[in-house]
Design an enzyme around this catalytic site. Sequence first.
Site, short mmCIF file in Angstrom:
data_model
loop_
_atom_site.label_atom_id
_atom_site.label_comp_id
_atom_site.label_asym_id
_atom_site.label_seq_id
_atom_site.Cartn_x
_atom_site.Cartn_y
_atom_site.Cartn_z
N GLY A 8 0.83 -1.21 0.00
CA GLY A 8 0.00 0.00 0.00
C GLY A 8 0.86 1.25 0.00
CD GLN A 12 -2.28 11.29 5.10
OE1 GLN A 12 -2.95 10.43 5.67
NE2 GLN A 12 -2.19 12.53 5.53
CG ASP A 34 -0.60 1.29 -4.14
OD1 ASP A 34 -0.58 1.73 -2.98
OD2 ASP A 34 -1.61 1.37 -4.87
NE ARG A 36 -6.09 2.90 -7.89
CZ ARG A 36 -6.31 2.84 -6.58
NH1 ARG A 36 -5.36 3.20 -5.74
NH2 ARG A 36 -7.47 2.45 -6.09
CG ASN A 51 -5.24 -7.24 -5.04
OD1 ASN A 51 -5.36 -6.79 -3.90
ND2 ASN A 51 -6.27 -7.68 -5.75
CE1 TYR A 140 -8.94 3.38 9.21
CE2 TYR A 140 -9.38 4.53 11.27
CZ TYR A 140 -8.51 4.20 10.25
OH TYR A 140 -7.24 4.69 10.25
N1 SER Z 1 -7.08 9.46 9.78
C1 SER Z 1 -8.00 8.38 10.01
C2 SER Z 1 -9.38 8.74 9.61
O1 SER Z 1 -9.74 9.88 9.77
C3 SER Z 1 -8.01 8.00 11.47
O2 SER Z 1 -6.92 7.23 11.77
O3 SER Z 1 -10.11 7.90 9.20
#
Ligand code: SER
Length: 316
Positions: A8, A12, A34, A36, A51, A140
């Site tokens: 990955g 960022q 990555d 891509r 992948n 998440y």
């Molecule tokens: N930066 C992440 C988000 O905002 C949190 O770890 O999802």
Amino acid sequence: MKRILIVGAGGQIGSELTTYLRKIYGNDNVVATDVRECKQLAESGPFEVMNALDANAMAEMVSRQKIDSIFNLVALLSAVGEAKPQTAWQVNIGALMNSLEVARQYNCALFTPSSIGAFGPSSPKDKTPQDTVMRPTTMYGVCKVTGEMLGDYYHSRFGVDTRSVRFPGLISNVTLPGGGGTTDYAVDIYYSAVKGEKFICPIPEGTLMDMMYMPDALNAAISLMEADPTKLVHRNSFNIASMSFTPEIIYAEIKKRLPDFTMDYDVDPVKKAIAESWPNSLDDTCAREEWGWKPEWDLSSMTDDMLEVIRKKNLK
Ligand code: SER
């Protein structure tokens, strides 16, 4: 760490971590991958399209490239995870399980970031302790807590050298976080300021969240991976912290330098709910004591640097 795989690498964190690791360990020893193509990463060292959900491809890569350390950075962020929870689980946990299994089979160390998002509304809000109630209410966060537990399980059960930190919102000026995160506003605000545009903030006034400048985040990842394992009481994952602010605090900091800058609110209800379920600030005492964590950037020095670097991009 001698032969490193970044999974990955185009995101960022990965785009900057790859460059940082290549400076320390040598360009040829840091294999960036990555899903891509990433032209820029391919210019400074080995890059391959891979992948992370393809377990065989990852195993083949680790074996062929003689990898001993893996940084798995694949994740759908919090807000996009609420729009697509099933995909978020598949991608975030799929990439992690493949990384853990490959690390077990090929005897690699593994770093995977956790997040402030691993905490939930029943966690203590201020100076959130290292070991406390987690119970996140986002997919998440569910993935992050699961990842922390899997990391510890693979360490105790199979002896895999898994290590991790709970990153705050990360602020950077190389690759944009992509809009899927709740903390992304703290990056976007600097771009609006430099472009001379009014910033429309999706997070309500008064919402405190932990944030960190990317150089400190990179330093945290590498310091932890290089730390003496006999000193580590914890592994997955360490609270780390450097600054905590609300939208009006970061706005005021920018306005000190750009007095014409303006900001309005158009609150995104999903991001609001997520932000309100997260801590105001983390207690990072364990990271400081167990592996010497110490941040170097605060809101003021970060703001000076962000504005200077973004200005040089000559954005229209
Ligand atoms: N930066 C992440 C988000 O905002 C949190 O770890 O999802």
